[in-house]
Design a protein around this motif. Structure first.
Motif, mmCIF file in Angstrom:
data_model
loop_
_atom_site.group_PDB
_atom_site.id
_atom_site.type_symbol
_atom_site.label_atom_id
_atom_site.label_comp_id
_atom_site.label_asym_id
_atom_site.label_seq_id
_atom_site.Cartn_x
_atom_site.Cartn_y
_atom_site.Cartn_z
ATOM 1 N N PRO A 203 0.820 -1.216 0.000
ATOM 2 C CA PRO A 203 0.000 0.000 0.000
ATOM 3 C C PRO A 203 0.855 1.268 0.000
ATOM 4 O O PRO A 203 2.034 1.239 0.358
ATOM 5 C CB PRO A 203 -0.759 -0.132 1.323
ATOM 6 N N THR A 204 0.234 2.359 -0.427
ATOM 7 C CA THR A 204 0.881 3.659 -0.315
ATOM 8 C C THR A 204 0.765 4.124 1.142
ATOM 9 O O THR A 204 0.016 3.535 1.931
ATOM 10 C CB THR A 204 0.223 4.680 -1.239
ATOM 11 N N ILE A 205 1.491 5.194 1.487
ATOM 12 C CA ILE A 205 1.455 5.666 2.876
ATOM 13 C C ILE A 205 1.181 7.162 2.930
ATOM 14 O O ILE A 205 1.550 7.920 2.035
ATOM 15 C CB ILE A 205 2.773 5.349 3.619
ATOM 16 N N SER A 206 0.537 7.573 4.025
ATOM 17 C CA SER A 206 0.206 8.997 4.234
ATOM 18 C C SER A 206 0.380 9.363 5.704
ATOM 19 O O SER A 206 -0.475 10.023 6.288
ATOM 20 C CB SER A 206 -1.234 9.276 3.779
ATOM 21 N N ASP A 207 1.463 8.947 6.301
ATOM 22 C CA ASP A 207 1.723 9.198 7.716
ATOM 23 C C ASP A 207 1.971 10.684 7.954
ATOM 24 O O ASP A 207 2.973 11.241 7.482
ATOM 25 C CB ASP A 207 2.942 8.384 8.154
ATOM 26 N N ILE A 208 1.063 11.351 8.665
ATOM 27 C CA ILE A 208 1.173 12.789 8.909
ATOM 28 C C ILE A 208 2.478 13.135 9.614
ATOM 29 O O ILE A 208 3.084 14.189 9.354
ATOM 30 C CB ILE A 208 -0.030 13.297 9.739
ATOM 31 N N HIS A 209 2.951 12.254 10.481
ATOM 32 C CA HIS A 209 4.180 12.518 11.237
ATOM 33 C C HIS A 209 5.363 12.746 10.315
ATOM 34 O O HIS A 209 6.230 13.580 10.590
ATOM 35 C CB HIS A 209 4.470 11.348 12.174
#
Length: 256
Positions: A203-209
């Motif tokens: 999967p792609t990632i979208s970790d705000i951190h």
């Protein structure tokens, strides 16, 4: 609450436009045109891309004469702080670290990060073997993530001045993968001849951190006039669906 926000933005934009004739109307926007489909050069040397079109639409709405200036992404904040440019519109994610140096507008859009690998590969971001090489662009959130999360696990992180250079080494077999914005991977590499043997490893990632709160336009610290003016124009365009409609010209999906 949303309707009140939109109403406020509309009123603020109207009042600001009424006074814009008395203010400086030239705005130098820094960008790095090596990041298809956000910003790139056509064969004739003219500029194109989603950010370029979006910036021009915003400037037209605000009656600002915007001048585009090429800067390396990695040095764009330094150029802004040195007053060589007035703004940065170059797919720059809003992060806490960057916000210490510049003022951002409200988020304009958001796109996840993706790992690009050979189509025959079973490499996944969550379990990259030690020694795997990952190409990243200098100064990006992807580089920061790779250095902080992947490198300690033995992954070889290779930084480049531009994403175009990353793609060149990836397609030439000098890299095992690249970590980059999913849109530039999909539209600026996978659809090209040199990208036909590659894929996005899900999967792609979208970790705000690590990757921030979306993409914003950066201004110098304390430049409340331009930040608020652009905020109002962005909110106005979003409320009318103009940003989502514009994105259809450059992506296979809408961003907003």
């Amino acid at each position: 609450m949303k309707s009140l926000t939109l109403k406020f933005a509309s009123v603020f934009l109207s009042l600001s436009l009424a006074n814009v004739a008395m203010a400086k109307t030239d705005l130098i926007i820094g960008f790095d045109p090596t990041y298809t489909p956000f910003e790139y050069k056509n064969a004739d040397g003219s500029y194109a891309g989603f950010d370029y079109a979006l910036g021009n639409a915003l400037c037209k709405k605000m009656n600002l004469n915007c001048v585009w200036k090429e800067v390396d992404f990695d040095s764009s904040i330094a150029a802004l702080r040195a007053r060589k440019i007035d703004a940065i519109l170059s797919a720059m994610s809003i992060t806490d670290e960057r916000s210490k140096q510049v003022d951002f507008t409200v988020p304009v859009y958001d796109v996840p990060t993706a790992l690009v690998v050979k189509s025959s590969s079973n490499l996944e971001l969550s379990s990259l073997p030690p020694g795997t090489s990952v190409g990243v662009t200098q100064g990006t959130t992807q580089e920061s993530y790779a250095l902080k999360v992947l490198q300690p696990k033995g992954v070889k992180v290779v930084s480049y001045e531009s994403q175009d250079h990353v793609y060149q080494d990836l397609s030439n077999g000098r890299l095992d993968s690249t970590l980059t914005n999913a849109a530039t991977a999909s539209e600026g590499f996978l659809k090209l001849p040199q990208g036909k043997e590659y894929k996005i490893s899900e999967p792609t990632i979208s970790d705000i951190h690590y990757f921030g709160k979306g993409v914003g336009i950066a201004f110098r610290k304390g430049d409340a006039e331009h930040t608020q003016l652009f905020n109002a124009a962005i909110i106005d365009m979003k409320s009318k669906g103009e940003i989502a409609e514009l994105s259809k010209k450059y992506f296979s999906f809408t961003v907003d």
